[in-house]
Write a protein that holds these residues in place. Sequence first.
Motif, PDB file in Angstrom:
ATOM      1  N   LEU A  34     -51.801 -11.325  34.541  1.00 16.31           N
ATOM      2  CA  LEU A  34     -50.654 -10.750  35.251  1.00 16.31           C
ATOM      3  C   LEU A  34     -49.354 -11.418  34.833  1.00 16.31           C
ATOM      4  O   LEU A  34     -48.340 -10.746  34.573  1.00 16.31           O
ATOM      5  CB  LEU A  34     -50.866 -10.887  36.760  1.00 16.31           C
ATOM      6  N   LEU A  35     -49.374 -12.737  34.736  1.00 11.62           N
ATOM      7  CA  LEU A  35     -48.159 -13.466  34.378  1.00 11.62           C
ATOM      8  C   LEU A  35     -47.759 -13.195  32.930  1.00 11.62           C
ATOM      9  O   LEU A  35     -46.568 -13.027  32.623  1.00 11.62           O
ATOM     10  CB  LEU A  35     -48.368 -14.972  34.607  1.00 11.62           C
ATOM     11  N   GLN A  36     -48.730 -13.131  32.038  1.00 13.63           N
ATOM     12  CA  GLN A  36     -48.420 -12.837  30.639  1.00 13.63           C
ATOM     13  C   GLN A  36     -47.836 -11.435  30.483  1.00 13.63           C
ATOM     14  O   GLN A  36     -46.906 -11.212  29.702  1.00 13.63           O
ATOM     15  CB  GLN A  36     -49.680 -12.981  29.782  1.00 13.63           C
ATOM     16  N   ALA A  37     -48.401 -10.461  31.231  1.00 15.82           N
ATOM     17  CA  ALA A  37     -47.876  -9.099  31.181  1.00 15.82           C
ATOM     18  C   ALA A  37     -46.427  -9.051  31.662  1.00 15.82           C
ATOM     19  O   ALA A  37     -45.575  -8.352  31.086  1.00 15.82           O
ATOM     20  CB  ALA A  37     -48.752  -8.175  32.030  1.00 15.82           C
ATOM     21  N   ALA A  38     -46.103  -9.803  32.720  1.00 15.99           N
ATOM     22  CA  ALA A  38     -44.726  -9.856  33.231  1.00 15.99           C
ATOM     23  C   ALA A  38     -43.796 -10.511  32.224  1.00 15.99           C
ATOM     24  O   ALA A  38     -42.646 -10.081  32.056  1.00 15.99           O
ATOM     25  CB  ALA A  38     -44.695 -10.609  34.555  1.00 15.99           C
ATOM     26  N   MET A  39     -44.274 -11.554  31.536  1.00 15.59           N
ATOM     27  CA  MET A  39     -43.453 -12.214  30.519  1.00 15.59           C
ATOM     28  C   MET A  39     -43.059 -11.234  29.415  1.00 15.59           C
ATOM     29  O   MET A  39     -41.908 -11.190  28.985  1.00 15.59           O
ATOM     30  CB  MET A  39     -44.229 -13.396  29.922  1.00 15.59           C
ATOM     31  N   HIS A  40     -44.027 -10.428  28.960  1.00 20.66           N
ATOM     32  CA  HIS A  40     -43.749  -9.468  27.887  1.00 20.66           C
ATOM     33  C   HIS A  40     -42.847  -8.339  28.369  1.00 20.66           C
ATOM     34  O   HIS A  40     -41.903  -7.950  27.677  1.00 20.66           O
ATOM     35  CB  HIS A  40     -45.067  -8.895  27.352  1.00 20.66           C
ATOM     36  N   LYS A  41     -43.118  -7.820  29.550  1.00 27.64           N
ATOM     37  CA  LYS A  41     -42.384  -6.656  30.034  1.00 27.64           C
ATOM     38  C   LYS A  41     -40.934  -6.981  30.344  1.00 27.64           C
ATOM     39  O   LYS A  41     -40.028  -6.194  30.027  1.00 27.64           O
ATOM     40  CB  LYS A  41     -43.078  -6.088  31.273  1.00 27.64           C
ATOM     41  N   PHE A  42     -40.681  -8.129  30.968  1.00 22.69           N
ATOM     42  CA  PHE A  42     -39.332  -8.454  31.424  1.00 22.69           C
ATOM     43  C   PHE A  42     -38.619  -9.460  30.527  1.00 22.69           C
ATOM     44  O   PHE A  42     -37.466  -9.820  30.800  1.00 22.69           O
ATOM     45  CB  PHE A  42     -39.371  -8.983  32.861  1.00 22.69           C
ATOM     46  N   GLY A  43     -39.283  -9.934  29.477  1.00 19.57           N
ATOM     47  CA  GLY A  43     -38.645 -10.869  28.559  1.00 19.57           C
ATOM     48  C   GLY A  43     -38.263 -12.179  29.211  1.00 19.57           C
ATOM     49  O   GLY A  43     -37.162 -12.696  28.984  1.00 19.57           O
ATOM     50  N   LEU A  44     -39.148 -12.729  30.019  1.00 18.68           N
ATOM     51  CA  LEU A  44     -38.853 -13.961  30.752  1.00 18.68           C
ATOM     52  C   LEU A  44     -38.864 -15.165  29.818  1.00 18.68           C
ATOM     53  O   LEU A  44     -39.608 -15.210  28.837  1.00 18.68           O
ATOM     54  CB  LEU A  44     -39.877 -14.166  31.871  1.00 18.68           C
ATOM     55  N   SER A  45     -38.049 -16.162  30.131  1.00 18.44           N
ATOM     56  CA  SER A  45     -37.979 -17.389  29.338  1.00 18.44           C
ATOM     57  C   SER A  45     -39.109 -18.335  29.730  1.00 18.44           C
ATOM     58  O   SER A  45     -39.805 -18.133  30.732  1.00 18.44           O
ATOM     59  CB  SER A  45     -36.630 -18.084  29.560  1.00 18.44           C
ATOM     60  N   TYR A  91     -34.874  -9.591  37.247  1.00 16.12           N
ATOM     61  CA  TYR A  91     -35.270  -9.125  35.923  1.00 16.12           C
ATOM     62  C   TYR A  91     -34.162  -8.390  35.173  1.00 16.12           C
ATOM     63  O   TYR A  91     -34.375  -7.903  34.087  1.00 16.12           O
ATOM     64  CB  TYR A  91     -36.498  -8.213  36.034  1.00 16.12           C
ATOM     65  N   GLU A  92     -32.994  -8.280  35.775  1.00 14.69           N
ATOM     66  CA  GLU A  92     -31.909  -7.606  35.065  1.00 14.69           C
ATOM     67  C   GLU A  92     -30.647  -8.441  35.186  1.00 14.69           C
ATOM     68  O   GLU A  92     -30.395  -9.077  36.183  1.00 14.69           O
ATOM     69  CB  GLU A  92     -31.668  -6.184  35.651  1.00 14.69           C
ATOM     70  N   HIS A  93     -29.932  -8.447  34.079  1.00 16.85           N
ATOM     71  CA  HIS A  93     -28.643  -9.141  34.064  1.00 16.85           C
ATOM     72  C   HIS A  93     -27.765  -8.510  32.987  1.00 16.85           C
ATOM     73  O   HIS A  93     -28.226  -8.298  31.880  1.00 16.85           O
ATOM     74  CB  HIS A  93     -28.836 -10.628  33.801  1.00 16.85           C
TER      75      HIS A  93
END
Length: 500
Positions: free
Chosen positions: A450-461, A498-500
Amino acid sequence: MSLAVLYSRALSGMDAPEVVVEVHLANGLPSFTIVGLPETEVKESKDRVRAAIQTAQFEFPSRRITVNLAPADLPKEGGRYDLPIALGILAASGQLPKTRLADYVIAGELALTGALRPIRGALAMTFQLAKQAGPLKAAILPQESACEASLVDGTTVYAADSLLAVCAHLSGKQLLPQQQSISPIDTSKQWPDFCEVKGQLRAKRALEIAAAGQHSVLMSGPPGTGKSMLAQRFSGILPTMSTQEALESAAILSLGGQFPAHLWKRRPFRAPHHTASGIALVGGGSVPRPGEISLAHHGVLFLDELPEFDRKVLEVLREPLESGHITISRAARQATFPAQFQLIAAMNPCPCGFYGHFNHRCRCTPEQILRYKNKISGPLLDRIDMNIEVPALKPEELSAAQANETSAQIRERVEAARQQQSLRQNKANAALGPLELSEHCQLNERGNHLLQAAMHKFGLSARAYHRILKVGRTIADLELCQTMSDAHIAEALQYRRYEH
């Protein structure tokens, strides 16, 4: 020999280095000279000391008086040296015995009447006294300063209200009273209660998580939705301060003369106006003083109307949010202050404030909204653990009878979660390092996916990745779970922007 030697303490950042006050009387034309890098306030002490000695019915010697404040390369500022200089003159001229001068650390500002006025940093003085090697000296301080100085265990503090009282003590005629430590008050009753806030269950839940793990929070919502109310009640759900935390916090407040002793063990709550400068926020000045982030040490820094702060001012928060301290460098001085504060910030969703409101139409264009949000930089947002929406409540929600939880009920869960963290890692989850994260924040297969999918989808640092793990660990601690699950990660992901 017309020489007297006394001991005092200076202030240099959080330190209180020892200052030796040497007073020498010699024959020659009457003069009064102070050497040892004195600032203007110290030079002006000559007139205060002369008037105080004469008012106390002592004789001011008509001789060549030289006062040396050693070490010579340490700047001396403030009126704290008035009392030791006056006592040194009296001892050097034979009006006061010298035998007991070396047993004390003395500081105090003199009034022209001979009365003693409080000084800054009295608690920092006794804090350093307790740390020093060798025999522990007692301290003689003004009455108002002795109360806070006595909070340090193992130190002896004598409270004086005038130059005459100190002279009587040193002569053995009438001893000064020893200042007794004050008892902590019940600070939990001094904050407004969470039960007064109607609705906003999601925001209350987020603040509970933030209190349990010492996470920073940004609340966004239309005006009048309760953002400031929630922030003002946040301190009421934080755990009780430990003695060490209370001493560190009080010592910093004492440096600025802002520590009322009756609020001992109460977490500081600082709320600077949005017109505050960068120096006001992080500290500075030719003589480095602590700023708001240090005055909020082990407490809460509330920044309301966050986008209205100057962008350059907000950027100075980046390093302290990560490191927990601030180093102020000047040409001739450098001072390091602790800054382990918990940031609570609030903002409107757009310039007019009504974007997303159920009953008000927003008048802002997309470009205006984007420009407004861009006042807060991406790197700063990335350092804030939790971002939550505080929506406007409908009239029926405001008028509905609700059984809201009290701050005391929330604080019980917060303290239980903090106890879990203390037993496991001896620190709050927000302070975990990378290696500690690998040890204490291991995920099951579903949570990791779940966390890896969120990292890819939202481009998290990578920083966001670590902060999500910390928030998830806190959510698990609130449920008294030893292991983290995908449900904990899923909730933690809801508190990211997730947006800026």
